[in-house]
Motif scaffolding. Structure first.
Motif: not given
Length: 246
Positions: A215-230
């Motif tokens: 699938g993907h490896l995902s991160a959640l940026r806090y407090p922006e609540m933005k998802v970044v995935s590769v």
């Protein structure tokens, strides 16, 4: 403090490298550092199944030692720790890949890596309470009314999810969808159950997007609540992903 919370890595070090670079980290002396002082947060299951578990173990140990990251363990971390302590655990369900990597090391290196992981595990909280207690990072999640507790029932929930004691046809445990019952302002970020895309439900975020299953490896940026995935470099195993009727 601003955080970048990363889902279950399971030895996928190459995808992890790509992800942290996309998050704006630069590699300095072999470790990722952010010019704005952001901190990486690992929610457990660093190892097993993927190709580079030993590298991931040592990497996170070094990051935490230098106060560049926070870590809380998952069920695979717990099992690896018990294995390294010489306890009677079954070397399967992914652990066999990490053990095979360890067996390839010379005796001195193996002892160093093993000792470092045990230190990392022993000093890790069962779950992380961040941002004045408004953000909880727990491997498989946690009920809001459990926050502040660390008894056996809570530990089981945090490591394995809200299990019923029953098993699915593939042998995996049946888990209740606890996130649907979440109420209140508390933000809970977790992984453990692979989903095809990050699942946001009632102020909870499941960021395990199944990297080791293609699938993907995902991160959640806090407090922006933005998802970044590769995207994963591994083959897709569709049956490993859980779908929810949201």
């Amino acid at each position: 403090m601003k955080y970048d919370i990363i889902g279950d890595i399971h030895g996928c070090f190459k995808e992890y490298q790509t992800l942290v670079e996309q998050l704006g980290y630069e590699w300095v002396d072999g470790l990722p550092k952010h010019k704005e002082g952001r901190k990486l947060v690992f929610l457990g299951d660093l190892t097993d199944r993927g190709p580079n578990s030993v590298t991931m173990m040592e990497h996170v140990y070094q990051l935490v030692q230098q106060d560049l990251a926070l870590y809380t363990p998952g069920n695979h971390c717990n099992k690896l720790y018990r294995y390294l302590q010489g306890r009677n655990v079954q070397v399967k369900h992914g652990l066999e890949t990490t053990v095979a990597e360890l067996d390839e090391l010379d005796e001195t290196t193996r002892k160093t890596v093993s000792d470092h992981f045990c230190i990392l595990y022993e000093n890790a909280p069962l779950y992380l309470k961040l941002h004045d207690g408004n953000l909880i990072v727990a491997h498989a999640g946690i009920r809001a009314d459990y926050v502040g507790q660390t008894n056996k029932k809570v530990k089981t929930f945090v490591l394995y999810g809200d299990i019923t004691g029953e098993t699915n046809p593939d042998g995996s445990p049946v888990r209740r969808d606890w996130a649907k019952e979440h109420e209140g302002e508390l933000t809970i970020v977790y992984g453990h159950t692979p989903v095809k895309k990050v699942r946001h439900m009632k102020n909870t975020w499941n960021i395990d997007t199944g990297c080791v299953f293609g699938g993907h490896l995902s991160a959640l940026r806090y407090p922006e609540m933005k998802v970044v995935s590769v995207a994963s470099s591994l083959p897709l195993v569709p049956e490993k992903f859980r779908s929810f009727d949201d």
